[in-house]
Design a protein around this motif. Structure first.
Motif, mmCIF file in Angstrom:
data_model
loop_
_atom_site.group_PDB
_atom_site.id
_atom_site.type_symbol
_atom_site.label_atom_id
_atom_site.label_comp_id
_atom_site.label_asym_id
_atom_site.label_seq_id
_atom_site.Cartn_x
_atom_site.Cartn_y
_atom_site.Cartn_z
ATOM 1 N N UNK A 1 -15.116 -52.847 -20.216
ATOM 2 C CA UNK A 1 -16.413 -53.407 -20.612
ATOM 3 C C UNK A 1 -16.759 -54.613 -19.740
ATOM 4 N N UNK A 2 -15.768 -55.484 -19.502
ATOM 5 C CA UNK A 2 -15.984 -56.643 -18.639
ATOM 6 C C UNK A 2 -16.375 -56.195 -17.228
ATOM 7 N N UNK A 3 -15.650 -55.217 -16.693
ATOM 8 C CA UNK A 3 -15.936 -54.718 -15.353
ATOM 9 C C UNK A 3 -17.372 -54.192 -15.277
ATOM 10 N N UNK A 4 -17.789 -53.462 -16.289
ATOM 11 C CA UNK A 4 -19.137 -52.910 -16.324
ATOM 12 C C UNK A 4 -20.184 -54.025 -16.394
ATOM 13 N N UNK A 5 -19.958 -55.014 -17.257
ATOM 14 C CA UNK A 5 -20.875 -56.142 -17.396
ATOM 15 C C UNK A 5 -20.953 -56.922 -16.087
ATOM 16 N N UNK A 6 -19.815 -57.186 -15.483
ATOM 17 C CA UNK A 6 -19.758 -57.946 -14.244
ATOM 18 C C UNK A 6 -20.489 -57.213 -13.117
ATOM 19 N N UNK A 7 -20.231 -55.919 -12.970
ATOM 20 C CA UNK A 7 -20.876 -55.136 -11.915
ATOM 21 C C UNK A 7 -22.396 -55.076 -12.116
ATOM 22 N N UNK A 8 -22.825 -54.934 -13.358
ATOM 23 C CA UNK A 8 -24.267 -54.908 -13.640
ATOM 24 C C UNK A 8 -24.892 -56.250 -13.271
ATOM 25 N N UNK B 1 -16.840 -44.751 -11.980
ATOM 26 C CA UNK B 1 -16.472 -45.092 -13.358
ATOM 27 C C UNK B 1 -16.612 -43.881 -14.267
ATOM 28 N N UNK B 2 -17.630 -43.066 -14.040
ATOM 29 C CA UNK B 2 -17.863 -41.885 -14.879
ATOM 30 C C UNK B 2 -16.741 -40.855 -14.706
ATOM 31 N N UNK B 3 -16.055 -40.845 -13.539
ATOM 32 C CA UNK B 3 -14.973 -39.895 -13.291
ATOM 33 C C UNK B 3 -13.667 -40.294 -13.958
ATOM 34 N N UNK B 4 -13.546 -41.560 -14.319
ATOM 35 C CA UNK B 4 -12.299 -42.059 -14.895
ATOM 36 C C UNK B 4 -12.178 -41.641 -16.359
#
Length: 178
Positions: A20-27, A4-7
């Motif tokens: 944001x949803x992807x980040x919340x879901x993965x966490x 994610x940091x490379x994108x």
């Protein structure tokens, strides 16, 4: 491997919302897997604990199975099987709903209350170490406020013309705007 940091950062509000949803879901998935792996009870499963947690927040530590389905991420048949397992262990009891003879009320027994309290203390310690060990006080407060805002915000329905709202518990209600 791309992280994610490379994108490149999202350039539209829609792309930002999706990221944001992807980040919340993965966490959430990562933390739930870790908490499940270190769950402190050999007497009940993580999902059985969730039933007890929800009952502990109800008046008289009892609720209809229908009400439990609003708070758990399981189907009604799965919840019924969990309740049956808990009842066979004497942790809950199943009662006929006095207001509707077709309904079942699930009530936590004294044994269930004791098991819940013992497990909850140790589980809260694990949550505190994992979440509190990552975020400081202000970040935890902000996370709580943001998650509450998301939970209570406008919901979407299967069709575009339904007005959808979420109640204080996150249950979704639909009303047609006429």
């Amino acid at each position: 491997m791309t992280t994610t940091a490379d994108k490149a950062p999202p350039t539209t509000d829609k792309a930002l919302a999706v990221s944001a949803w992807e980040s919340l879901f993965r966490a959430q998935v990562t933390i739930m897997r870790q908490l499940t792996a270190c769950f402190p009870s050999g007497e009940i499963s993580f999902n059985e604990y969730d039933v007890l947690f929800n009952l502990s927040n109800q008046p008289d530590k009892r609720a209809r199975i229908k009400e439990l389905t609003q708070h758990l991420l399981l189907t009604q048949p799965s919840i019924s099987r969990l309740v049956d397992r808990l009842a066979s262990k004497g942790i809950v009891e199943k009662l006929t709903d006095p207001g509707d003879g077709r309904g079942i009320v699930v009530a936590m027994t004294p044994l269930g209350s004791d098991l819940y309290r013992r497990t909850a203390v140790r589980h809260a310690d694990a949550i505190s170490r994992r979440v509190g060990g990552t975020l400081d006080h202000d970040e935890l407060q902000q996370l709580m406020e943001l998650c509450t805002k998301l939970r209570l915000g406008p919901a979407i329905g299967p069709d575009g013309d339904a007005e959808i709202t979420a109640d204080s518990e996150g249950a979704v209600e639909s009303a047609r705007a006429d």
